[in-house]
Design an enzyme around this catalytic site. Sequence first.
Site, PDB file in Angstrom:
ATOM      1  N   ARG A  88      78.074  83.168  60.076  1.00 40.23           N
ATOM      2  CA  ARG A  88      78.634  83.979  59.007  1.00 40.23           C
ATOM      3  C   ARG A  88      77.632  85.012  58.504  1.00 40.23           C
ATOM      4  O   ARG A  88      77.947  85.779  57.598  1.00 40.23           O
ATOM      5  CB  ARG A  88      78.984  83.056  57.856  1.00 40.23           C
ATOM      6  CG  ARG A  88      80.476  82.979  57.538  1.00 40.23           C
ATOM      7  CD  ARG A  88      80.598  82.047  56.356  1.00 40.23           C
ATOM      8  NE  ARG A  88      81.867  82.023  55.735  1.00 40.23           N
ATOM      9  CZ  ARG A  88      82.833  81.156  56.027  1.00 40.23           C
ATOM     10  NH1 ARG A  88      82.693  80.303  57.014  1.00 40.23           N
ATOM     11  NH2 ARG A  88      83.946  81.170  55.344  1.00 40.23           N
ATOM     12  N   ARG A 138      92.746  74.656  47.004  1.00 41.51           N
ATOM     13  CA  ARG A 138      91.311  74.472  47.159  1.00 41.51           C
ATOM     14  C   ARG A 138      90.614  75.133  45.981  1.00 41.51           C
ATOM     15  O   ARG A 138      91.035  76.204  45.543  1.00 41.51           O
ATOM     16  CB  ARG A 138      90.878  75.170  48.459  1.00 41.51           C
ATOM     17  CG  ARG A 138      90.366  74.224  49.514  1.00 41.51           C
ATOM     18  CD  ARG A 138      90.218  74.926  50.827  1.00 41.51           C
ATOM     19  NE  ARG A 138      89.195  75.978  50.807  1.00 41.51           N
ATOM     20  CZ  ARG A 138      88.854  76.671  51.879  1.00 41.51           C
ATOM     21  NH1 ARG A 138      89.453  76.450  53.037  1.00 41.51           N
ATOM     22  NH2 ARG A 138      87.932  77.592  51.809  1.00 41.51           N
TER      23      ARG A 138
HETATM   24  P1  ADP Z   1      87.228  80.360  54.535  1.00 41.00           P
HETATM   25  O1  ADP Z   1      87.087  80.864  55.921  1.00 41.00           O
HETATM   26  O2  ADP Z   1      88.650  80.246  54.110  1.00 41.00           O
HETATM   27  O3  ADP Z   1      86.368  81.060  53.533  1.00 41.00           O
HETATM   28  P2  ADP Z   1      85.696  77.937  55.146  1.00 41.00           P
HETATM   29  O4  ADP Z   1      86.343  76.621  55.120  1.00 41.00           O
HETATM   30  O5  ADP Z   1      85.257  78.470  56.460  1.00 41.00           O
HETATM   31  O6  ADP Z   1      86.735  78.880  54.424  1.00 41.00           O
HETATM   32  O7  ADP Z   1      84.412  77.935  54.177  1.00 41.00           O
HETATM   33  C1  ADP Z   1      84.466  77.513  52.845  1.00 41.00           C
HETATM   34  C2  ADP Z   1      83.095  77.680  52.194  1.00 41.00           C
HETATM   35  O8  ADP Z   1      82.127  76.867  52.877  1.00 41.00           O
HETATM   36  C3  ADP Z   1      82.506  79.088  52.239  1.00 41.00           C
HETATM   37  O9  ADP Z   1      82.992  79.903  51.185  1.00 41.00           O
HETATM   38  C4  ADP Z   1      81.009  78.794  52.112  1.00 41.00           C
HETATM   39  O10 ADP Z   1      80.640  78.489  50.792  1.00 41.00           O
HETATM   40  C5  ADP Z   1      80.859  77.526  52.939  1.00 41.00           C
HETATM   41  N1  ADP Z   1      80.541  77.848  54.353  1.00 41.00           N
HETATM   42  C6  ADP Z   1      81.306  77.583  55.442  1.00 41.00           C
HETATM   43  N2  ADP Z   1      80.720  78.015  56.568  1.00 41.00           N
HETATM   44  C7  ADP Z   1      79.545  78.580  56.198  1.00 41.00           C
HETATM   45  C8  ADP Z   1      78.484  79.229  56.893  1.00 41.00           C
HETATM   46  N3  ADP Z   1      78.509  79.383  58.234  1.00 41.00           N
HETATM   47  N4  ADP Z   1      77.430  79.678  56.179  1.00 41.00           N
HETATM   48  C9  ADP Z   1      77.381  79.536  54.850  1.00 41.00           C
HETATM   49  N5  ADP Z   1      78.348  78.953  54.130  1.00 41.00           N
HETATM   50  C10 ADP Z   1      79.426  78.471  54.779  1.00 41.00           C
END
Ligand code: ADP
Length: 208
Positions: A88, A138
Site C-alpha cells: 500500500r 465496519r
Molecule cells: P480497504 O481496502 O477497504 O481500505 P482493508 O481491509 O484492506 O480495507 O484495510 C483496512 C485497514 O487496515 C486500512 O485502512 C489500514 O489501516 C490497515 N491496513 C491494511 N493493509 C495495510 C497495509 N498494507 N499497510 C498499512 N495498513 C494496512
Amino acid sequence: MRAVLLGPPGAGKGTQAQVIAAQLGVPAISTGDIFRANVSGQTELGRQAKVYMDAGDLVPDEITVAMVKDRLAEPDAKVGFLLDGFPRTITQAEQLRSSLAELGSGLDCVLELVVDEEELVRRLSGRRMLVDGEWVQRDDDKPETVRHRLHVYQEQTAPLSGFYEQEGLLARIDAIGTVEEVSARAQAALRQAEKRDSAGQGDAPPAG
Ligand code: ADP
C-alpha cells in the site's frame, strides 16, 4: 502465480481476491483481514494496528511488512499467492520485491481495480459485514473515515500504479459491473501475464 490486487477502498478487492484466488488455486492474503483478526483476538499486533485502522490511517510499514513476510513464509504460499491490500506504499512494494528476490522469485502480475470516486463513496457507506450473525458497519466505514481513507489511498497507494506500470506488471481492470464480469476481466489479464512470463519476463513492454 504471484499476484497483487491493487485498488481503492470499496473497489471490491476482498470479493475479487476470494474469487480469483480460488480460480488460481492460491491463497488470498488480505492484510486488512489479518489485522482485523488480530484486533478481535486482542493480540499485541491487533492492539498496535487498531489505533491506525480506526483513524483510517495506514499501519506503519515496519509492522505490516514483517507480518506479510511471516505470512508468505507459510507452506500454502509456496504455490503462489494473491495479495489483497498489500503493498500500500512504495516502501512496502520495494520491501516485497526484495523479500521475493531473496527467495529467487518475483511478482507475475498486478491487477488494479479501477472505480470512480463517486461510486466508491456510495459503495462504502452502504457496506455492512456479518459479525456473529449480525450485519454491522465496519468502524472505518463511517463517512468521515471513508473520506480520509480515500485521501490516504490517493496520497500513499495510488503511486504504486505507476511503480508497477514501469515494471511491466500492471493490468488495469474496469471494476464496474457484476462480480462475474469483473473477475472474468481479471482472469483475462492474468492469462496474458502468464503468456508473457512463459515468453520470458523482462522482454515484454509495459502492460496497460
Ligand atoms: P480497504 O481496502 O477497504 O481500505 P482493508 O481491509 O484492506 O480495507 O484495510 C483496512 C485497514 O487496515 C486500512 O485502512 C489500514 O489501516 C490497515 N491496513 C491494511 N493493509 C495495510 C497495509 N498494507 N499497510 C498499512 N495498513 C494496512
